[in-house]
Design a protein around this motif. Structure first.
Motif, PDB file in Angstrom:
ATOM      1  N   MET A 129       0.852  -1.195   0.000  1.00 19.55           N
ATOM      2  CA  MET A 129       0.000   0.000   0.000  1.00 19.55           C
ATOM      3  C   MET A 129       0.885   1.242   0.000  1.00 19.55           C
ATOM      4  O   MET A 129       1.910   1.290   0.679  1.00 19.55           O
ATOM      5  CB  MET A 129      -0.913  -0.012   1.226  1.00 19.55           C
ATOM      6  N   SER A 130       0.487   2.267  -0.735  1.00 21.19           N
ATOM      7  CA  SER A 130       1.290   3.476  -0.885  1.00 21.19           C
ATOM      8  C   SER A 130       1.278   4.333   0.373  1.00 21.19           C
ATOM      9  O   SER A 130       0.405   4.197   1.238  1.00 21.19           O
ATOM     10  CB  SER A 130       0.769   4.286  -2.077  1.00 21.19           C
ATOM     11  N   ASP A 131       2.265   5.218   0.469  1.00 22.27           N
ATOM     12  CA  ASP A 131       2.324   6.154   1.580  1.00 22.27           C
ATOM     13  C   ASP A 131       1.055   7.002   1.625  1.00 22.27           C
ATOM     14  O   ASP A 131       0.501   7.387   0.599  1.00 22.27           O
ATOM     15  CB  ASP A 131       3.535   7.076   1.422  1.00 22.27           C
ATOM     16  N   GLY A 132       0.617   7.300   2.850  1.00 22.67           N
ATOM     17  CA  GLY A 132      -0.574   8.130   3.022  1.00 22.67           C
ATOM     18  C   GLY A 132      -1.849   7.341   3.192  1.00 22.67           C
ATOM     19  O   GLY A 132      -2.897   7.912   3.466  1.00 22.67           O
ATOM     20  N   LEU A 133      -1.785   6.010   3.058  1.00 17.77           N
ATOM     21  CA  LEU A 133      -2.947   5.142   3.222  1.00 17.77           C
ATOM     22  C   LEU A 133      -2.649   4.075   4.269  1.00 17.77           C
ATOM     23  O   LEU A 133      -1.569   3.478   4.262  1.00 17.77           O
ATOM     24  CB  LEU A 133      -3.317   4.465   1.900  1.00 17.77           C
ATOM     25  N   ARG A 134      -3.619   3.831   5.132  1.00 20.18           N
ATOM     26  CA  ARG A 134      -3.451   2.827   6.186  1.00 20.18           C
ATOM     27  C   ARG A 134      -4.692   1.932   6.225  1.00 20.18           C
ATOM     28  O   ARG A 134      -5.694   2.278   6.859  1.00 20.18           O
ATOM     29  CB  ARG A 134      -3.226   3.518   7.544  1.00 20.18           C
ATOM     30  N   PRO A 135      -4.622   0.789   5.551  1.00 21.83           N
ATOM     31  CA  PRO A 135      -5.787  -0.111   5.513  1.00 21.83           C
ATOM     32  C   PRO A 135      -5.955  -0.885   6.814  1.00 21.83           C
ATOM     33  O   PRO A 135      -4.977  -1.255   7.468  1.00 21.83           O
ATOM     34  CB  PRO A 135      -5.457  -1.052   4.353  1.00 21.83           C
ATOM     35  N   ALA A 136      -7.214  -1.114   7.167  1.00 17.04           N
ATOM     36  CA  ALA A 136      -7.488  -1.916   8.356  1.00 17.04           C
ATOM     37  C   ALA A 136      -7.382  -3.405   8.069  1.00 17.04           C
ATOM     38  O   ALA A 136      -7.281  -4.209   8.998  1.00 17.04           O
ATOM     39  CB  ALA A 136      -8.896  -1.594   8.877  1.00 17.04           C
ATOM     40  N   ALA A 137      -7.383  -3.784   6.788  1.00 24.71           N
ATOM     41  CA  ALA A 137      -7.306  -5.185   6.401  1.00 24.71           C
ATOM     42  C   ALA A 137      -6.803  -5.254   4.967  1.00 24.71           C
ATOM     43  O   ALA A 137      -6.900  -4.276   4.221  1.00 24.71           O
ATOM     44  CB  ALA A 137      -8.684  -5.850   6.512  1.00 24.71           C
ATOM     45  N   PRO A 138      -6.260  -6.396   4.550  1.00 28.09           N
ATOM     46  CA  PRO A 138      -5.818  -6.526   3.158  1.00 28.09           C
ATOM     47  C   PRO A 138      -6.996  -6.572   2.197  1.00 28.09           C
ATOM     48  O   PRO A 138      -8.129  -6.878   2.591  1.00 28.09           O
ATOM     49  CB  PRO A 138      -5.049  -7.850   3.158  1.00 28.09           C
ATOM     50  N   ALA A 139      -6.730  -6.270   0.932  1.00 31.32           N
ATOM     51  CA  ALA A 139      -7.768  -6.348  -0.096  1.00 31.32           C
ATOM     52  C   ALA A 139      -8.214  -7.792  -0.265  1.00 31.32           C
ATOM     53  O   ALA A 139      -7.420  -8.723  -0.162  1.00 31.32           O
ATOM     54  CB  ALA A 139      -7.235  -5.794  -1.416  1.00 31.32           C
ATOM     55  N   ARG A 140      -9.518  -7.969  -0.546  1.00 31.17           N
ATOM     56  CA  ARG A 140     -10.062  -9.313  -0.711  1.00 31.17           C
ATOM     57  C   ARG A 140     -10.242  -9.693  -2.182  1.00 31.17           C
ATOM     58  O   ARG A 140     -10.782 -10.748  -2.483  1.00 31.17           O
ATOM     59  CB  ARG A 140     -11.400  -9.425   0.020  1.00 31.17           C
ATOM     60  N   GLY A 141      -9.809  -8.853  -3.079  1.00 35.38           N
ATOM     61  CA  GLY A 141      -9.955  -9.137  -4.502  1.00 35.38           C
ATOM     62  C   GLY A 141      -9.341  -8.024  -5.316  1.00 35.38           C
ATOM     63  O   GLY A 141      -8.732  -7.096  -4.786  1.00 35.38           O
ATOM     64  N   ARG A 142      -9.510  -8.088  -6.624  1.00 39.51           N
ATOM     65  CA  ARG A 142      -8.893  -7.095  -7.497  1.00 39.51           C
ATOM     66  C   ARG A 142      -9.857  -6.010  -7.945  1.00 39.51           C
ATOM     67  O   ARG A 142      -9.449  -5.044  -8.578  1.00 39.51           O
ATOM     68  CB  ARG A 142      -8.293  -7.789  -8.720  1.00 39.51           C
ATOM     69  N   LEU A 143     -11.159  -6.177  -7.628  1.00 42.17           N
ATOM     70  CA  LEU A 143     -12.182  -5.206  -7.999  1.00 42.17           C
ATOM     71  C   LEU A 143     -12.802  -4.615  -6.741  1.00 42.17           C
ATOM     72  O   LEU A 143     -13.024  -5.331  -5.755  1.00 42.17           O
ATOM     73  CB  LEU A 143     -13.284  -5.863  -8.832  1.00 42.17           C
ATOM     74  N   ALA A 144     -13.099  -3.312  -6.777  1.00 43.39           N
ATOM     75  CA  ALA A 144     -13.698  -2.696  -5.592  1.00 43.39           C
ATOM     76  C   ALA A 144     -14.532  -1.482  -5.961  1.00 43.39           C
ATOM     77  O   ALA A 144     -14.195  -0.733  -6.886  1.00 43.39           O
ATOM     78  CB  ALA A 144     -12.622  -2.285  -4.590  1.00 43.39           C
ATOM     79  N   TYR A 145     -15.614  -1.324  -5.236  1.00 44.46           N
ATOM     80  CA  TYR A 145     -16.334  -0.053  -5.206  1.00 44.46           C
ATOM     81  C   TYR A 145     -15.695   0.772  -4.096  1.00 44.46           C
ATOM     82  O   TYR A 145     -15.494   0.282  -2.977  1.00 44.46           O
ATOM     83  CB  TYR A 145     -17.819  -0.262  -4.910  1.00 44.46           C
ATOM     84  N   VAL A 146     -15.370   2.018  -4.400  1.00 41.80           N
ATOM     85  CA  VAL A 146     -14.668   2.876  -3.455  1.00 41.80           C
ATOM     86  C   VAL A 146     -15.500   4.123  -3.195  1.00 41.80           C
ATOM     87  O   VAL A 146     -16.054   4.719  -4.134  1.00 41.80           O
ATOM     88  CB  VAL A 146     -13.284   3.280  -3.997  1.00 41.80           C
ATOM     89  N   THR A 147     -15.589   4.518  -1.943  1.00 44.43           N
ATOM     90  CA  THR A 147     -16.202   5.792  -1.591  1.00 44.43           C
ATOM     91  C   THR A 147     -15.276   6.526  -0.635  1.00 44.43           C
ATOM     92  O   THR A 147     -14.301   5.967  -0.132  1.00 44.43           O
ATOM     93  CB  THR A 147     -17.611   5.601  -0.987  1.00 44.43           C
ATOM     94  N   LEU A 148     -15.587   7.797  -0.397  1.00 45.98           N
ATOM     95  CA  LEU A 148     -14.769   8.651   0.471  1.00 45.98           C
ATOM     96  C   LEU A 148     -15.644   9.238   1.564  1.00 45.98           C
ATOM     97  O   LEU A 148     -16.701   9.811   1.282  1.00 45.98           O
ATOM     98  CB  LEU A 148     -14.118   9.778  -0.340  1.00 45.98           C
ATOM     99  N   VAL A 149     -15.179   9.111   2.808  1.00 49.44           N
ATOM    100  CA  VAL A 149     -15.895   9.627   3.973  1.00 49.44           C
ATOM    101  C   VAL A 149     -14.968  10.588   4.708  1.00 49.44           C
ATOM    102  O   VAL A 149     -13.861  10.208   5.095  1.00 49.44           O
ATOM    103  CB  VAL A 149     -16.334   8.467   4.894  1.00 49.44           C
ATOM    104  N   THR A 150     -15.404  11.825   4.896  1.00 47.64           N
ATOM    105  CA  THR A 150     -14.554  12.849   5.507  1.00 47.64           C
ATOM    106  C   THR A 150     -15.107  13.391   6.822  1.00 47.64           C
ATOM    107  O   THR A 150     -14.460  14.215   7.459  1.00 47.64           O
ATOM    108  CB  THR A 150     -14.353  14.019   4.528  1.00 47.64           C
ATOM    109  N   ASN A 151     -16.305  12.953   7.218  1.00 47.73           N
ATOM    110  CA  ASN A 151     -16.882  13.379   8.493  1.00 47.73           C
ATOM    111  C   ASN A 151     -18.028  12.433   8.842  1.00 47.73           C
ATOM    112  O   ASN A 151     -18.363  11.524   8.067  1.00 47.73           O
ATOM    113  CB  ASN A 151     -17.361  14.840   8.430  1.00 47.73           C
ATOM    114  N   ALA A 152     -18.642  12.651   9.995  1.00 47.97           N
ATOM    115  CA  ALA A 152     -19.689  11.753  10.467  1.00 47.97           C
ATOM    116  C   ALA A 152     -20.905  11.763   9.552  1.00 47.97           C
ATOM    117  O   ALA A 152     -21.577  10.731   9.382  1.00 47.97           O
ATOM    118  CB  ALA A 152     -20.099  12.140  11.893  1.00 47.97           C
TER     119      ALA A 152
END
Length: 278
Positions: free
Chosen positions: A1-24
């Motif tokens: 994983m690149s600098d600036g990112l800290r995953p809580a778990a490894p990826a489970r596959g090669r495809l993903a839907y990604v969203t961004l959350v910046t507050n509650a």
């Protein structure tokens, strides 16, 4: 994983839907989004990028739903860039004249969306946290980079501008590095933040049907375009469905649908819902 990112778990596959959350608030939106994706029986992973401004108790429901959490730093942009894109300045220079952005909207945080090009997936579909996926859209993983729908919500004149709430991408650290170099060039100002930047970076962007990113204002501005059986992604641009706002009565059927997904109970078949003229 690149600098600036800290995953809580490894990826489970090669495809993903990604969203961004910046507050509650956006974490609450993402809860409904994640549940809507699961309703479509997708086999792709759901990944939530989140900044340090999101409380742990707001992230917990996303983890409970099985989303992969990846904490992200803000982009390493210059002081001049940060000042140019501060909330008060950018809203003053580029006011929203058609709708109201909520108080929790933080323009500078929007650029964290670019971090997805650092992720450890082969292909991703990005979805804003204020969207709902009403039908399976896994076909988008086979679309090229970069596909997005036009920013249509008022008239045909909107077709010249893309909306960055839904798009296809191919993570690549080299692409991310090129983006960062162009993003923070001397004197750079991106009027609509990530949306303006992405349209500039991908000038030959491929157009998706509006049904892959149906903006909520179409409901009352272009009702002839609204077709529940055809809508695959519903996007609550401007005012959010978990807010009290001036347009809530006009958008009530859409808000009630969002609430059903957020609760996870009594979710109707969207294709059976009455249209805006009913």
């Amino acid at each position: 994983m690149s600098d600036g990112l800290r995953p809580a778990a490894p990826a489970r596959g090669r495809l993903a839907y990604v969203t961004l959350v910046t507050n509650a608030d956006f974490a609450l939106g993402a809860k409904a989004l994640v549940r809507s994706l699961q309703t479509t029986r997708t086999e792709a992973e759901v990944c939530v990028l989140h900044t340090g401004g999101v409380p742990g108790d707001s992230l917990a429901p996303l983890a409970d739903l099985g989303a992969r959490l990846v904490e992200t730093d803000l982009l390493p942009t210059s002081d001049a860039f940060n000042a140019a894109h501060a909330r008060d300045r950018i809203h003053g220079l580029a006011p929203f004249t058609r709708g109201e952005k909520p108080a929790f909207h933080t323009p500078l945080d929007n650029f964290c969306k670019l971090r997805l090009w650092q992720l450890d997936y082969e292909r991703v579909v990005f979805l804003d946290a204020d969207t709902l996926v009403l039908q399976n859209i896994d076909r988008l993983f086979h679309y090229p980079e970069f596909c997005a729908a036009p920013n249509v919500y008022e008239s045909l004149a909107d077709f010249h501008r893309m909306n960055s709430g839904v798009f296809t991408a191919r993570p690549d650290p080299a692409t991310y590095d090129r983006m960062l170099a162009r993003l923070d060039a001397p004197g750079a100002f991106w009027r609509r933040t990530d949306q303006t930047f992405l349209q500039d970076f991908f000038p030959g962007w491929h157009g998706l049907p509006v049904f892959d990113n149906m903006l909520q204002y179409v409901w009352f501005n272009l009702p002839e375009l609204w077709s529940w059986p055809d809508i695959r992604v519903l996007h609550f641009q401007y005012e959010k469905p978990w807010q009290d706002h001036a347009k809530a009565d006009r958008l009530r059927p859409l808000i009630e649908l969002w609430r059903a997904y957020e609760r996870g109970e009594d979710i109707p078949d969207p294709a059976t819902l009455p249209g805006p003229r009913a």
